[in-house]
Design an enzyme around this catalytic site. Structure first.
Site, short mmCIF file in Angstrom:
data_model
loop_
_atom_site.label_atom_id
_atom_site.label_comp_id
_atom_site.label_asym_id
_atom_site.label_seq_id
_atom_site.Cartn_x
_atom_site.Cartn_y
_atom_site.Cartn_z
N TYR A 178 11.92 9.30 0.23
CA TYR A 178 11.51 10.59 -0.32
C TYR A 178 12.58 11.65 -0.07
O TYR A 178 12.70 12.16 1.05
CB TYR A 178 10.21 11.05 0.35
CG TYR A 178 8.96 10.32 -0.08
CD1 TYR A 178 8.98 9.39 -1.12
CD2 TYR A 178 7.76 10.56 0.55
CE1 TYR A 178 7.83 8.73 -1.52
CE2 TYR A 178 6.59 9.90 0.16
CZ TYR A 178 6.64 8.99 -0.87
OH TYR A 178 5.50 8.34 -1.27
N LYS A 183 9.61 2.30 -2.12
CA LYS A 183 8.59 3.19 -2.68
C LYS A 183 9.21 4.56 -2.92
O LYS A 183 9.77 5.17 -2.01
CB LYS A 183 7.41 3.33 -1.72
CG LYS A 183 6.33 4.31 -2.22
CD LYS A 183 5.37 4.68 -1.10
CE LYS A 183 4.37 5.74 -1.56
NZ LYS A 183 3.61 6.33 -0.45
#
Length: 304
Positions: free
Chosen positions: A171, A204
């Site tokens: 992220y 992810k």
């Protein structure tokens, strides 16, 4: 054995057999078993955002046992959570539902400068609890990113040695990135590449926007199609070793059913391997959550 799953696993040739076995187990569990697609239920939000913000919309979620039961009922491929939640349920679900121990976490009480999650558990905990893998968050762009990268490499090496794959939440976040920049297509693709280069078995990332944030990257994107979410997903998957690493996408902030399914349809069309869907599932009633997760899985199965 599923031909599709074995084709994906061939991209991990030379990996520790235990890692291969746990990846195979993850992809052969639940309603999407054998399709090569993955839907995981993550519940780290209690640590990350606080209990009321996470569980008040559906109070049964305060109970650690609620979430893995939901994952089994819905037919998820796995369940990811921090140490406390996993410890509460591992005796019942280890061996039945692939458990992923989220080994680092952060709270939302501090400031935004140099974000960095704390190590909150270890590979030994994952082994003790019968987990099928570990999860770790990195913040590319943070002033403390190099320490996170080094810690991740050490954890991947340790986990691999005992047969556990690593899922990396990548992220982008930091003082040099605006909120718009955190989900820009060039930044998300870069984050996926970084995770792969560090040795992630599964990556992810967030669904990317059409924004190209880095000035130095704008020329490179002149001939890359990014006008639709499906095109952007395809580029992120391409950036993860040309699709040779499993790339799954976050469900993001809570939103309406139609918006969730529209986004998932585009992710599936773009070749995404699957989704991690947390708040958009467990903040609904159990019956509504199961229906939503089934609808999500059906969209992925249709593109498998």
């Amino acid at each position: 054995m599923s031909e599709r799953v074995e084709t994906i696993l061939a991209n991990y040739a030379g990996e520790n057999p235990g890692v291969i076995g746990n990846l195979r187990r993850l992809m052969n569990t639940g309603r999407l078993a054998g399709t090569g697609k993955i839907v995981i239920l993550p519940v780290d939000q209690g640590f990350e955002h606080g209990p009321a913000r996470s569980f008040a919309p559906n109070p049964p979620g305060y109970d650690p046992g609620y979430h893995p039961a939901l994952a089994v009922e819905a037919g998820c491929n796995g369940y990811a959570a921090p140490l406390g939640f996993i410890e509460q349920v591992a005796h019942k679900y280890a061996g039945e539902l692939p458990l992923i121990l989220k080994v680092n976490n952060s709270d939302s009480l501090g400031g935004p400068d140099a974000p960095c999650s704390a190590l909150t558990s270890a590979v030994d905990d994952a082994l003790r609890l019968g987990c099928a893998g570990i999860g770790y968050t990195i913040y590319p762009g943070s002033g403390l990113r190099n320490q996170m990268f080094q810690d991740l490499r050490d954890l991947i090496r340790e986990a691999r040695a005992v047969g556990l794959p690593t899922i990396v939440w990548s992220y982008p976040r930091g003082s040099g990135l605006s909120k718009e920049g955190e989900t820009a297509i060039d930044v998300v693709a870069y984050a996926a590449q970084i995770a792969c280069q560090l040795g992630a078995h599964v990556v992810k990332v967030k669904p990317p926007s059409e924004v190209v944030f880095q000035e130095a990257a704008k020329k490179s994107y002149e001939n890359i199609p990014i006008g639709t979410l499906a095109e952007r997903i395809a580029h992120v998957v391409q950036s993860a070793f040309n699709g040779k690493r499993i790339v799954i996408f976050s469900g993001g902030a809570a939103k309406g059913t139609e918006a969730v399914l529209e986004e998932i349809a585009q992710i599936a069309k773009g070749g995404g391997y699957g989704s991690i869907v947390g708040r958009n599932a467990f903040q609904r009633s159990e019956s509504d959550a199961v229906k939503l997760l089934h609808d999500i899985m059906d969209l992925y199965a249709a593109e498998a």
